[in-house]
Design an enzyme around this catalytic site. Structure first.
Site, PDB file in Angstrom:
ATOM      1  N   ASN A 236      11.779   0.685   1.113  1.00 15.89           N
ATOM      2  CA  ASN A 236      10.382   1.538   1.430  1.00 15.89           C
ATOM      3  C   ASN A 236       9.758   1.123   2.779  1.00 15.89           C
ATOM      4  O   ASN A 236       9.251   2.048   3.341  1.00 15.89           O
ATOM      5  CB  ASN A 236       9.659   1.731   0.217  1.00 15.89           C
ATOM      6  CG  ASN A 236       8.264   2.268   0.614  1.00 15.89           C
ATOM      7  OD1 ASN A 236       8.143   3.386   0.549  1.00 15.89           O
ATOM      8  ND2 ASN A 236       7.236   1.329   0.931  1.00 15.89           N
TER       9      ASN A 236
ATOM     10  N   VAL B 289       3.146  12.668   3.500  1.00 18.45           N
ATOM     11  CA  VAL B 289       2.767  12.063   2.319  1.00 18.45           C
ATOM     12  C   VAL B 289       1.269  11.433   2.564  1.00 18.45           C
ATOM     13  O   VAL B 289       1.153  10.891   3.862  1.00 18.45           O
ATOM     14  CB  VAL B 289       3.575  10.893   1.693  1.00 18.45           C
ATOM     15  CG1 VAL B 289       2.932  10.450   0.405  1.00 18.45           C
ATOM     16  CG2 VAL B 289       4.892  11.216   1.429  1.00 18.45           C
TER      17      VAL B 289
ATOM     18  N   TYR C 261      11.271   5.990  15.924  1.00 16.84           N
ATOM     19  CA  TYR C 261      11.179   6.463  14.332  1.00 16.84           C
ATOM     20  C   TYR C 261      12.219   7.344  13.807  1.00 16.84           C
ATOM     21  O   TYR C 261      12.849   7.011  12.916  1.00 16.84           O
ATOM     22  CB  TYR C 261       9.654   7.258  14.006  1.00 16.84           C
ATOM     23  CG  TYR C 261       9.597   7.354  12.638  1.00 16.84           C
ATOM     24  CD1 TYR C 261       9.061   6.318  11.649  1.00 16.84           C
ATOM     25  CD2 TYR C 261       9.572   8.689  12.008  1.00 16.84           C
ATOM     26  CE1 TYR C 261       8.625   6.488  10.472  1.00 16.84           C
ATOM     27  CE2 TYR C 261       9.443   8.680  10.523  1.00 16.84           C
ATOM     28  CZ  TYR C 261       9.065   7.748   9.724  1.00 16.84           C
ATOM     29  OH  TYR C 261       8.852   7.937   8.401  1.00 16.84           O
TER      30      TYR C 261
ATOM     31  N   THR D 210      -0.710   8.735   3.247  1.00 13.35           N
ATOM     32  CA  THR D 210      -0.810   7.469   3.252  1.00 13.35           C
ATOM     33  C   THR D 210      -1.554   7.087   4.652  1.00 13.35           C
ATOM     34  O   THR D 210      -1.661   7.924   5.403  1.00 13.35           O
ATOM     35  CB  THR D 210       0.492   6.993   2.919  1.00 13.35           C
ATOM     36  OG1 THR D 210       1.535   7.012   4.233  1.00 13.35           O
ATOM     37  CG2 THR D 210       1.276   7.264   1.767  1.00 13.35           C
TER      38      THR D 210
ATOM     39  N   ASP E 140       8.668 -10.357   5.324  1.00 12.39           N
ATOM     40  CA  ASP E 140       8.909  -9.562   6.594  1.00 12.39           C
ATOM     41  C   ASP E 140      10.262  -9.094   6.313  1.00 12.39           C
ATOM     42  O   ASP E 140      11.056  -9.929   6.585  1.00 12.39           O
ATOM     43  CB  ASP E 140       8.565 -10.253   7.932  1.00 12.39           C
ATOM     44  CG  ASP E 140       8.721  -9.363   9.113  1.00 12.39           C
ATOM     45  OD1 ASP E 140       9.213  -8.433   8.895  1.00 12.39           O
ATOM     46  OD2 ASP E 140       7.991  -9.833  10.033  1.00 12.39           O
ATOM     47  N   VAL E 141      10.535  -7.893   6.218  1.00 11.80           N
ATOM     48  CA  VAL E 141      11.884  -7.263   6.109  1.00 11.80           C
ATOM     49  C   VAL E 141      12.668  -7.347   7.151  1.00 11.80           C
ATOM     50  O   VAL E 141      13.927  -7.438   7.246  1.00 11.80           O
ATOM     51  CB  VAL E 141      12.146  -5.711   5.612  1.00 11.80           C
ATOM     52  CG1 VAL E 141      11.311  -5.717   4.139  1.00 11.80           C
ATOM     53  CG2 VAL E 141      11.420  -5.008   6.432  1.00 11.80           C
TER      54      VAL E 141
ATOM     55  N   ARG F  10       0.853  -1.260  -0.036  1.00  6.47           N
ATOM     56  CA  ARG F  10       0.099   0.046  -0.158  1.00  6.47           C
ATOM     57  C   ARG F  10       1.013   1.224   0.148  1.00  6.47           C
ATOM     58  O   ARG F  10       2.263   1.228  -0.135  1.00  6.47           O
ATOM     59  CB  ARG F  10      -0.844  -0.029   1.083  1.00  6.47           C
ATOM     60  CG  ARG F  10      -0.327   0.072   2.480  1.00  6.47           C
ATOM     61  CD  ARG F  10      -1.201   0.137   3.845  1.00  6.47           C
ATOM     62  NE  ARG F  10      -0.331   0.217   4.956  1.00  6.47           N
ATOM     63  CZ  ARG F  10      -0.001  -0.641   5.614  1.00  6.47           C
ATOM     64  NH1 ARG F  10      -0.211  -1.900   5.458  1.00  6.47           N
ATOM     65  NH2 ARG F  10       0.719  -0.515   6.803  1.00  6.47           N
TER      66      ARG F  10
HETATM   67  O1  NJP Z   1       3.362   4.078   4.899  1.00  5.72           O
HETATM   68  P1  NJP Z   1       2.323   2.777   4.857  1.00  5.72           P
HETATM   69  P2  NJP Z   1       3.817   5.008   3.889  1.00  5.72           P
HETATM   70  N1  NJP Z   1       8.013  -6.102   6.435  1.00  5.72           N
HETATM   71  O2  NJP Z   1       1.851   2.546   6.283  1.00  5.72           O
HETATM   72  C1  NJP Z   1       5.170  -2.012   4.919  1.00  5.72           C
HETATM   73  C2  NJP Z   1       8.253   6.827   4.903  1.00  5.72           C
HETATM   74  N2  NJP Z   1       7.875   8.009   5.070  1.00  5.72           N
HETATM   75  O3  NJP Z   1       3.493   4.509   2.407  1.00  5.72           O
HETATM   76  O4  NJP Z   1       4.011  -5.499   5.603  1.00  5.72           O
HETATM   77  C3  NJP Z   1       7.734  -5.899   5.184  1.00  5.72           C
HETATM   78  O5  NJP Z   1       0.915   3.331   3.949  1.00  5.72           O
HETATM   79  C4  NJP Z   1       3.724  -2.235   4.820  1.00  5.72           C
HETATM   80  O6  NJP Z   1       3.257  -3.546   4.620  1.00  5.72           O
HETATM   81  P3  NJP Z   1       2.806  -4.793   5.274  1.00  5.72           P
HETATM   82  C5  NJP Z   1       8.023   5.816   5.962  1.00  5.72           C
HETATM   83  O7  NJP Z   1       8.644   5.913   7.061  1.00  5.72           O
HETATM   84  C6  NJP Z   1       6.474   8.196   4.841  1.00  5.72           C
HETATM   85  O8  NJP Z   1       3.569   6.339   3.992  1.00  5.72           O
HETATM   86  O9  NJP Z   1       1.852  -5.522   4.274  1.00  5.72           O
HETATM   87  N3  NJP Z   1       6.960  -4.983   5.061  1.00  5.72           N
HETATM   88  C7  NJP Z   1       3.433  -1.112   3.772  1.00  5.72           C
HETATM   89  O10 NJP Z   1       3.323  -1.617   2.535  1.00  5.72           O
HETATM   90  C8  NJP Z   1       8.141   4.285   5.130  1.00  5.72           C
HETATM   91  O11 NJP Z   1       9.344   3.844   5.264  1.00  5.72           O
HETATM   92  C9  NJP Z   1       6.079   9.574   5.329  1.00  5.72           C
HETATM   93  O12 NJP Z   1       2.007  -4.163   6.361  1.00  5.72           O
HETATM   94  C10 NJP Z   1       6.607  -4.045   6.036  1.00  5.72           C
HETATM   95  C11 NJP Z   1       4.493  -0.008   4.135  1.00  5.72           C
HETATM   96  O13 NJP Z   1       5.809  -0.841   4.918  1.00  5.72           O
HETATM   97  C12 NJP Z   1       7.700   4.825   3.766  1.00  5.72           C
HETATM   98  O14 NJP Z   1       7.906   6.162   3.672  1.00  5.72           O
HETATM   99  C13 NJP Z   1       6.982  10.560   5.580  1.00  5.72           C
HETATM  100  C14 NJP Z   1       6.813  -4.402   7.008  1.00  5.72           C
HETATM  101  C15 NJP Z   1       3.892   1.013   4.644  1.00  5.72           C
HETATM  102  O15 NJP Z   1       2.823   1.696   4.196  1.00  5.72           O
HETATM  103  C16 NJP Z   1       6.410   4.426   3.294  1.00  5.72           C
HETATM  104  O16 NJP Z   1       5.512   4.851   4.170  1.00  5.72           O
HETATM  105  C17 NJP Z   1       8.209  10.178   5.534  1.00  5.72           C
HETATM  106  C18 NJP Z   1       7.519  -5.550   7.342  1.00  5.72           C
HETATM  107  N4  NJP Z   1       8.051  -6.101   8.827  1.00  5.72           N
HETATM  108  C19 NJP Z   1       8.692   9.126   5.294  1.00  5.72           C
HETATM  109  N5  NJP Z   1       6.261  -3.595   8.032  1.00  5.72           N
HETATM  110  C20 NJP Z   1       4.648   9.970   5.205  1.00  5.72           C
HETATM  111  N6  NJP Z   1       3.585   9.021   4.580  1.00  5.72           N
HETATM  112  O17 NJP Z   1       4.116  11.134   5.420  1.00  5.72           O
HETATM  113  C21 NJP Z   1       5.582  -2.372   7.349  1.00  5.72           C
HETATM  114  O18 NJP Z   1       9.169  11.332   5.621  1.00  5.72           O
HETATM  115  N7  NJP Z   1       5.756  -2.896   6.175  1.00  5.72           N
END
Ligand code: NJP
Length: 244
Positions: free
Chosen positions: A84, A183, A150, A185, A57-58, A12
């Site tokens: 990401n 962003v 964080y 999200t 799971d990363v 997502r």
């Molecule tokens: O977040 P979100 P964003 N293993 O919650 C995955 C950074 N960022 O798109 O595992 C594998 O919609 C999770 O997948 P799932 C932020 O820190 C954001 O906004 O299925 N994957 C999902 O696909 C992050 O590094 C903003 O739950 C794992 C995704 O991560 C990146 O942008 C500002 C996992 C998170 O989707 C993407 O964030 C900023 C695991 N153990 C930096 N745990 C902002 N949104 O404003 C989680 O400066 N995921």
């Protein structure tokens, strides 16, 4: 563009949009996340020729290494890694943060980034080329009250980009970080729901769209961004916004 990209956190948000943008640019993608249904759905949307769903799971190195193997087994190589995947972690002051939750945020945001680099590098070094893009954050560069996991994990991930550039910049590896700004999200929704920053209403129009971040990542993977290799770019930077 014929590139093969592996994107973590592709179920997502920014990661899913990045997958769509890379495929639109002619790349093939491996989609990693824990939500196997979501990555399978996205792979279905993008087409079996262009996308491979890999539940992963990363925070577990062997799963990341297996995902890299699956990507290379299917597509023959790995040109771009987009680190990401990320979690916000406990939103609590240091005196109250749950130690397990704190550690889990480090496991995903910092160890997860290392795992991606560690698994992808042998493949990229043997190819003599590769790009590793790591999503950082403004939080990497200054503390926010109640966000220590964080901020600390993102600061660590930013240092990994610099370490990678120092060690492998001359081995054909392009390392870059991206701080995307605020962003629209699920992660921002989660921050809002926690009540931190006293934000009661989320006005999505004030947020950067995930599509824009995705377009920036595609641009960073291409030669137009060569002048920025080794750097962490920010979408708050007007000059970068103009270039993308
Ligand atoms: O977040 P979100 P964003 N293993 O919650 C995955 C950074 N960022 O798109 O595992 C594998 O919609 C999770 O997948 P799932 C932020 O820190 C954001 O906004 O299925 N994957 C999902 O696909 C992050 O590094 C903003 O739950 C794992 C995704 O991560 C990146 O942008 C500002 C996992 C998170 O989707 C993407 O964030 C900023 C695991 N153990 C930096 N745990 C902002 N949104 O404003 C989680 O400066 N995921």
């Amino acid at each position: 563009n014929g590139k093969i990209a592996l994107i973590t956190g592709a179920s997502r948000g920014i990661g899913a949009e990045a997958a769509r943008a890379f495929v639109a640019a002619g790349a093939k993608v491996a989609l990693l996340a824990r939500d196997r249904e979501a990555v399978a759905d996205l792979a279905g949307e993008l087409g079996a020729d262009a996308a491979l769903a890999v539940p992963c799971d990363v925070s577990r190195f062997w799963e990341v290494r297996a995902a890299v193997d699956a990507c290379v087994g299917t597509f023959g190589r790995l040109d771009v890694l987009v680190n990401n995947a990320g979690v916000i972690g406990p939103i609590a002051r240091l005196s109250e943060a749950d130690p397990d939750e704190w550690g889990q945020a480090i496991d995903v945001n910092l160890r997860g980034v290392f795992h991606g680099m560690r698994a992808a590098l042998p493949v990229m070094l043997s190819q003599g080329a590769g790009t590793i893009l790591t999503i950082s954050s403004g939080a990497a560069h200054g503390p926010n009250e109640g966000w220590s996991a964080y901020c600390a994990s993102k600061a660590g991930a930013a240092m990994l980009t610099r370490s990678l550039h120092l060690e492998n910049g001359e081995g054909g590896i392009r390392a870059m970080g991206l701080s995307p700004g605020t962003v629209a999200t699920d992660m921002q929704q989660q921050i809002k729901d926690s009540g931190v920053n006293r934000v009661s209403q989320l006005d999505w129009s004030e947020h950067i769209s995930p599509e824009w971040v995705a377009r920036t990542l595609v641009w960073m993977a291409g030669p137009e961004a060569d002048a920025h290799v080794g750097e962490e770019l920010s979408l708050r930077d007007e000059e970068i916004r103009r270039k993308v």
